[in-house]
Design an enzyme around this catalytic site. Sequence first.
Site, PDB file in Angstrom:
ATOM      1  N   PRO A   1       4.528  -5.269  -0.694  1.00 50.45           N
ATOM      2  CA  PRO A   1       4.450  -4.067  -1.525  1.00 50.45           C
ATOM      3  C   PRO A   1       4.497  -4.386  -3.016  1.00 50.45           C
ATOM      4  CG  PRO A   1       6.665  -4.343  -0.656  1.00 50.45           C
ATOM      5  CD  PRO A   1       5.855  -5.454  -0.071  1.00 50.45           C
TER       6      PRO A   1
ATOM      7  N   ARG B   1      -4.608   3.852 -16.249  1.00 54.76           N
ATOM      8  CA  ARG B   1      -4.807   4.446 -14.921  1.00 54.76           C
ATOM      9  C   ARG B   1      -5.459   5.841 -14.976  1.00 54.76           C
ATOM     10  NH1 ARG B   1      -1.591   5.472 -11.459  1.00 54.76           N
ATOM     11  NH2 ARG B   1      -2.743   4.641  -9.705  1.00 54.76           N
TER      12      ARG B   1
ATOM     13  N   GLY C   1       0.762  -1.245   0.000  1.00 56.76           N
ATOM     14  CA  GLY C   1       0.000   0.000   0.000  1.00 56.76           C
ATOM     15  C   GLY C   1       0.788   1.288   0.000  1.00 56.76           C
TER      16      GLY C   1
ATOM     17  N   CYS D   1      -9.924   5.572 -29.868  1.00 55.11           N
ATOM     18  CA  CYS D   1     -11.164   6.212 -30.306  1.00 55.11           C
ATOM     19  C   CYS D   1     -12.063   6.450 -29.111  1.00 55.11           C
ATOM     20  CB  CYS D   1     -11.858   5.325 -31.334  1.00 55.11           C
ATOM     21  SG  CYS D   1     -10.879   5.200 -32.805  1.00 55.11           S
TER      22      CYS D   1
ATOM     23  N   TYR E   1       1.103  -1.346 -12.403  1.00 57.57           N
ATOM     24  CA  TYR E   1      -0.267  -1.397 -12.910  1.00 57.57           C
ATOM     25  C   TYR E   1      -0.408  -0.705 -14.276  1.00 57.57           C
ATOM     26  CZ  TYR E   1      -0.786  -2.618  -8.012  1.00 57.57           C
ATOM     27  OH  TYR E   1      -0.634  -3.210  -6.783  1.00 57.57           O
TER      28      TYR E   1
ATOM     29  N   TYR F   1      -8.730   5.849 -12.839  1.00 60.86           N
ATOM     30  CA  TYR F   1      -8.660   6.442 -11.477  1.00 60.86           C
ATOM     31  C   TYR F   1      -8.372   7.938 -11.518  1.00 60.86           C
ATOM     32  CZ  TYR F   1      -7.159   1.543 -10.886  1.00 60.86           C
ATOM     33  OH  TYR F   1      -7.034   0.184 -10.952  1.00 60.86           O
TER      34      TYR F   1
ATOM     35  N   ARG G   1       3.403  -1.436  -5.805  1.00 67.26           N
ATOM     36  CA  ARG G   1       3.673  -0.149  -6.454  1.00 67.26           C
ATOM     37  C   ARG G   1       4.996   0.477  -6.004  1.00 67.26           C
ATOM     38  NH1 ARG G   1      -0.622   3.087  -8.114  1.00 67.26           N
ATOM     39  NH2 ARG G   1      -1.930   1.979  -6.625  1.00 67.26           N
TER      40      ARG G   1
HETATM   41  N1  LLP Z   1      -1.579  -7.142  -1.314  1.00 65.51           N
HETATM   42  C1  LLP Z   1      -2.830  -7.247  -1.754  1.00 65.51           C
HETATM   43  C2  LLP Z   1      -3.702  -8.270  -1.199  1.00 65.51           C
HETATM   44  C3  LLP Z   1      -3.286  -6.384  -2.755  1.00 65.51           C
HETATM   45  O1  LLP Z   1      -4.539  -6.500  -3.182  1.00 65.51           O
HETATM   46  C4  LLP Z   1      -2.420  -5.419  -3.302  1.00 65.51           C
HETATM   47  C5  LLP Z   1      -2.860  -4.516  -4.358  1.00 65.51           C
HETATM   48  C6  LLP Z   1      -1.106  -5.354  -2.813  1.00 65.51           C
HETATM   49  C7  LLP Z   1      -0.717  -6.225  -1.809  1.00 65.51           C
HETATM   50  C8  LLP Z   1      -0.089  -4.365  -3.336  1.00 65.51           C
HETATM   51  O2  LLP Z   1      -0.469  -3.064  -3.108  1.00 65.51           O
HETATM   52  P1  LLP Z   1       0.528  -1.869  -3.500  1.00 65.51           P
HETATM   53  O3  LLP Z   1       1.746  -1.967  -2.624  1.00 65.51           O
HETATM   54  O4  LLP Z   1       0.838  -2.019  -4.920  1.00 65.51           O
HETATM   55  O5  LLP Z   1      -0.247  -0.641  -3.218  1.00 65.51           O
HETATM   56  N2  LLP Z   1      -4.674  -1.099 -10.170  1.00 65.51           N
HETATM   57  C9  LLP Z   1      -4.618  -0.131  -9.087  1.00 65.51           C
HETATM   58  C10 LLP Z   1      -4.026  -0.717  -7.836  1.00 65.51           C
HETATM   59  C11 LLP Z   1      -4.760  -1.922  -7.351  1.00 65.51           C
HETATM   60  C12 LLP Z   1      -4.110  -2.537  -6.146  1.00 65.51           C
HETATM   61  C13 LLP Z   1      -4.563  -3.931  -5.994  1.00 65.51           C
HETATM   62  N3  LLP Z   1      -4.032  -4.605  -4.863  1.00 65.51           N
HETATM   63  C14 LLP Z   1      -3.820   1.095  -9.546  1.00 65.51           C
HETATM   64  O6  LLP Z   1      -3.378   1.105 -10.677  1.00 65.51           O
HETATM   65  O7  LLP Z   1      -3.681   2.031  -8.792  1.00 65.51           O
END
Ligand code: LLP
Length: 483
Positions: free
Chosen positions: A328, A367, A285, A398, A427, A371, A330
């Site tokens: 993590p 994205r 996150g 288009c 992503y 979003y 992102r």
């Molecule tokens: N663990 C779980 C269970 C998750 O669902 C996710 C992300 C992560 C870890 C990793 O989260 P991060 O560190 O990447 O924030 N497509 C969206 C983001 C969707 C996130 C889905 N789950 C975007 O482009 O912002």
Amino acid sequence: MVSTPPAATHNSGRQYVPDVPESVLDQASPNQFLMPLTAQVNGKDHLEIGGCDVVTLVQQFGSPLYVLDEATLRAACRQYRQAFQRHYPGESLVIYASKAWNCLAVCAIAASEGLGLDVVSGGELHTALTAGVDPSVIYLHGNNKSVDELQMAIATGITIVVDNWLELETLVELAKATSAADESPQAPVRIMLRLTPGIECHTHDYIRTGHLDSKFGFDPDQIESVFAFVQQHSTVLHCVGLHAHIGSQIFELQPHQDLAGVLVQWLVKAADYGLTLEELDIGGGLGIRYTESDDPPSIDQWTQVICKAVVDACGDRQIPLPKLIAEPGRSLIGSACVTAYTLGSQKTVPGIRTYVTVDGGMSDNPRPITYQSLYRTVVANRMSAPMTEAVTVAGKHCESGDVLIKDATLPPTHPGDILVVMGTGAYNYSMASNYNRLPRPASVLVGEGDASLILRRETYADLLAHDCLPHRLTRPPSEGSGS
Ligand code: LLP
């Protein structure tokens, strides 16, 4: 420790370029920079990443092109691992949330840095295994795993993060059936339980997951019956711990601190049901810097807060420290990649805006349209030209909403210029599509002046590879009309 990125300045050719001295490259927190850490301007006034001229890369590999900087990705992996070692006195494991970008090369890099992997589908699992990732550090997520995916997970011996009752009951049946088929007792299936902690955080609604109105995980009022069920089936299910993930692109530290406390509380409760849970997975996150106004904590700061919260909560309740897991996505890979496009047509709507158009768009980066995400961009073939123009960077799809950057500041541009959009490692490829039948771009891994293809550009033949044309549709119309 380098944790504060240099301020981005306008009207200077070096804006957005990190300028991190090589000696401290490993210590700069990549998620706090707009560009990969190795970005520089070379003698031709071109953007260089990983020692490779981005303009030359486009000539060599085509456009659009994802350019992934190996040093930045490895720096982020190392920083997570070292931060956990520094701040957590117990055992820890960092697992890369590969949904951010799942492909063979990225899985192999994460594994080579000692990270485990979070996968969310049979396809991601297949890729991870093919890349040689050790099954003992692979964790399977998902709120609707298919029977096939569960069977694949059982057969490979990975850990399954169970999301709901149907999955729990299906797993018991599958585990019993596997034992019966083999006519010998099998090791119980290794599982964790995903909880919905009821924690709010500030991010886009679509990427919040920990609040109570979420499709993911067991709600707090179900947890005790889940513990009882798991204990009753302990011959076939080995529950090793608890998991929660509260959302993505989060800059606040408090929600993660609260989450650690809530999870430790449930670890203690599990003991009342005879379950000894040794692992605690606090999800991912941590956000990244997409624009100058984004100010995320560093990897070290995030890790320190979480470790302290877990250590304090365990101390208060006098329980041993669990193995602490973070996943993590992102913040590991987002800032390590840029997308290079070639500029084409331009249109000025007098008094309103000027559109400059790239040769990709929502198919390689969905994205912004999904979003309303913001990005920053530079002209890679004229890095020191003054940024005097306010333009809108549009894609070629288009669809009017196919706009990558609504208010970009750029030097005057011309068709053929190479536009680089930053922060596209997470992503982007993983959510890319073939909308309008655009082949997906190639991806190159750059480092020390070398560029290796890690994803080949799709061809028109690839686009047709899954098309089936029923025989009757291939007959000329006169033959087919019959009556
Ligand atoms: N663990 C779980 C269970 C998750 O669902 C996710 C992300 C992560 C870890 C990793 O989260 P991060 O560190 O990447 O924030 N497509 C969206 C983001 C969707 C996130 C889905 N789950 C975007 O482009 O912002």
